[in-house]
Every structure is written in structure tokens, then in C-alpha cells.
Design a protein around this motif. Structure first.
Motif, PDB file in Angstrom:
ATOM      1  N   UNK A   2       6.573   7.731  -9.724  1.00  0.00           N
ATOM      2  CA  UNK A   2       6.606   6.552  -8.858  1.00  0.00           C
ATOM      3  C   UNK A   2       6.528   6.964  -7.392  1.00  0.00           C
ATOM      4  N   UNK A   3       5.926   6.096  -6.603  1.00  0.00           N
ATOM      5  CA  UNK A   3       5.785   6.322  -5.165  1.00  0.00           C
ATOM      6  C   UNK A   3       6.547   5.248  -4.409  1.00  0.00           C
ATOM      7  N   UNK A   4       6.974   5.577  -3.208  1.00  0.00           N
ATOM      8  CA  UNK A   4       7.538   4.588  -2.313  1.00  0.00           C
ATOM      9  C   UNK A   4       6.414   3.686  -1.827  1.00  0.00           C
ATOM     10  N   UNK A   5       6.758   2.523  -1.327  1.00  0.00           N
ATOM     11  CA  UNK A   5       5.773   1.580  -0.828  1.00  0.00           C
ATOM     12  C   UNK A   5       4.874   2.233   0.210  1.00  0.00           C
ATOM     13  N   UNK A   6       3.566   2.103   0.015  1.00  0.00           N
ATOM     14  CA  UNK A   6       2.514   2.593   0.920  1.00  0.00           C
ATOM     15  C   UNK A   6       2.493   4.112   1.087  1.00  0.00           C
ATOM     16  N   UNK A  45       0.782  -6.593  -0.153  1.00  0.00           N
ATOM     17  CA  UNK A  45      -0.332  -6.365   0.767  1.00  0.00           C
ATOM     18  C   UNK A  45      -0.004  -5.232   1.745  1.00  0.00           C
ATOM     19  N   UNK A  46      -0.965  -4.343   1.948  1.00  0.00           N
ATOM     20  CA  UNK A  46      -0.793  -3.279   2.932  1.00  0.00           C
ATOM     21  C   UNK A  46      -2.051  -3.189   3.783  1.00  0.00           C
ATOM     22  N   UNK A  47      -1.874  -2.656   4.973  1.00  0.00           N
ATOM     23  CA  UNK A  47      -2.984  -2.474   5.902  1.00  0.00           C
ATOM     24  C   UNK A  47      -3.351  -0.997   5.886  1.00  0.00           C
ATOM     25  N   UNK A  48      -4.410  -0.670   5.143  1.00  0.00           N
ATOM     26  CA  UNK A  48      -4.827   0.725   5.035  1.00  0.00           C
ATOM     27  C   UNK A  48      -6.331   0.765   4.796  1.00  0.00           C
ATOM     28  N   UNK A  49      -6.959   1.778   5.355  1.00  0.00           N
ATOM     29  CA  UNK A  49      -8.370   2.041   5.096  1.00  0.00           C
ATOM     30  C   UNK A  49      -8.507   3.495   4.693  1.00  0.00           C
ATOM     31  N   UNK A  50      -9.316   3.753   3.678  1.00  0.00           N
ATOM     32  CA  UNK A  50      -9.519   5.123   3.214  1.00  0.00           C
ATOM     33  C   UNK A  50     -10.746   5.144   2.307  1.00  0.00           C
ATOM     34  N   UNK A  51     -11.616   6.079   2.551  1.00  0.00           N
ATOM     35  CA  UNK A  51     -12.793   6.314   1.705  1.00  0.00           C
ATOM     36  C   UNK A  51     -13.610   5.049   1.466  1.00  0.00           C
ATOM     37  N   UNK A  52     -13.752   4.231   2.509  1.00  0.00           N
ATOM     38  CA  UNK A  52     -14.544   3.009   2.397  1.00  0.00           C
ATOM     39  C   UNK A  52     -13.834   1.868   1.687  1.00  0.00           C
ATOM     40  N   UNK A  56      -4.717  -2.127  -1.037  1.00  0.00           N
ATOM     41  CA  UNK A  56      -4.230  -1.411  -2.209  1.00  0.00           C
ATOM     42  C   UNK A  56      -5.316  -0.598  -2.906  1.00  0.00           C
ATOM     43  N   UNK A  57      -6.578  -1.000  -2.769  1.00  0.00           N
ATOM     44  CA  UNK A  57      -7.676  -0.165  -3.292  1.00  0.00           C
ATOM     45  C   UNK A  57      -7.652   1.194  -2.603  1.00  0.00           C
ATOM     46  N   UNK A  58      -7.482   1.180  -1.288  1.00  0.00           N
ATOM     47  CA  UNK A  58      -7.421   2.423  -0.512  1.00  0.00           C
ATOM     48  C   UNK A  58      -6.201   3.250  -0.903  1.00  0.00           C
ATOM     49  N   UNK A  59      -5.068   2.593  -1.072  1.00  0.00           N
ATOM     50  CA  UNK A  59      -3.842   3.307  -1.416  1.00  0.00           C
ATOM     51  C   UNK A  59      -3.945   3.947  -2.800  1.00  0.00           C
TER      52      UNK A  59
END
Length: 135
Positions: A2-6, A45-52, A56-59
Motif C-alpha cells: 500500500x502507498x500513502x495518498x499521492x 482526485x490528485x493534480x499530477x502529470x507524468x508520462x503524458x 490518477x492515471x499518472x500516479x
């Protein structure tokens, strides 16, 4: 695990657990053929960008990539690593109007959906039998 939020970084204990699993398989004579990584997020909901990707898709991708990168650093061939992401899992209980206490409670309720699993596929050779025929 398990991971912490974000969060997406692996802990030293998680890295040690991966190493121990690999070492255990190899010590039994196992030949590892595949690492299958599954990464999931909850619906917060989180505000993240990664690999296009965003949110949550990015996370989910970032968590899976963190594991894949660690495996590669351990000397695992990238060609035997596969990734499946599962963003936005679990109950949709988050809203922008939630109080801090409500959000904290929701995070506890959805913690089981913030994980990465690693399946190690291997062949275990127990013994070899050699038959010789004399004619």
C-alpha cells in the motif's frame, strides 16, 4: 504494498522484500521469466502529470515505473517486465466539499486501492534425470 495518498516512492523495506523474493527464487534453482507489475489508485482526485498522463492515471503509472526502475537497477532485463495500471479503483466517495476529517476518513476507507503488486513468474527445476542407453 500500500502507498500513502499521492505517493509513489518505494520504501527501503519494500526494496528489501523484492530483493529477498528474487534471492529466494534463485536459491531454489528458479529461473525468473517475467515480472508482472499491477498498479492501482483510489478515486481521490490528485493534480499530477507524468508520462503524458494526468491525475490518477499518472500516479498509477508513476508507481509502476518506480517498481520497474528498481528492478532494472537490480539487474533485471527490462524486456521481462510488464505493467498494468488500474487507476480510479474503489468507491467514488471523494468530493471537493469534504472537510479534512471526512477526507482523512475516506483515505482510510480507500487505502486498499492504493497499491502495487509484483508477480514473479519463474520456472523451478528440481532435478534432472539423464538416461543413457547402451546398444
Amino acid at each position: 504494498d500500500k502507498f500513502l495518498t499521492a505517493k509513489f516512492q518505494l520504501s527501503p523495506q519494500q526494496i528489501e522484500d523484492i530483493n529477498n523474493a528474487i534471492d529466494s527464487i534463485k536459491s531454489e534453482g528458479g529461473i525468473i521469466t517475467d515480472f508482472q507489475i499491477e498498479s492501482s489508485t483510489d478515486t481521490e482526485p490528485i493534480d499530477m502529470e507524468y508520462a503524458g498522463k494526468t491525475g490518477n492515471d499518472a500516479l498509477a503509472q508513476r508507481r509502476a515505473d518506480a517498481v520497474a526502475n528498481e528492478l532494472i537497477e537490480m539487474g533485471i532485463d527490462q524486456s521481462i517486465i510488464s505493467i498494468e495500471t488500474k487507476p480510479e479503483q474503489g468507491p467514488d466517495i471523494y468530493s471537493t466539499e469534504m472537510s479534512k476529517e471526512e477526507r482523512d476518513s475516506a483515505r482510510i476507507e480507500t487505502q486498499d486501492f492504493r497499491y502495487v503488486t509484483i508477480s514473479i513468474v519463474y520456472i523451478l527445476l528440481k532435478s534432472r534425470i539423464q538416461l543413457t542407453s547402451v546398444c
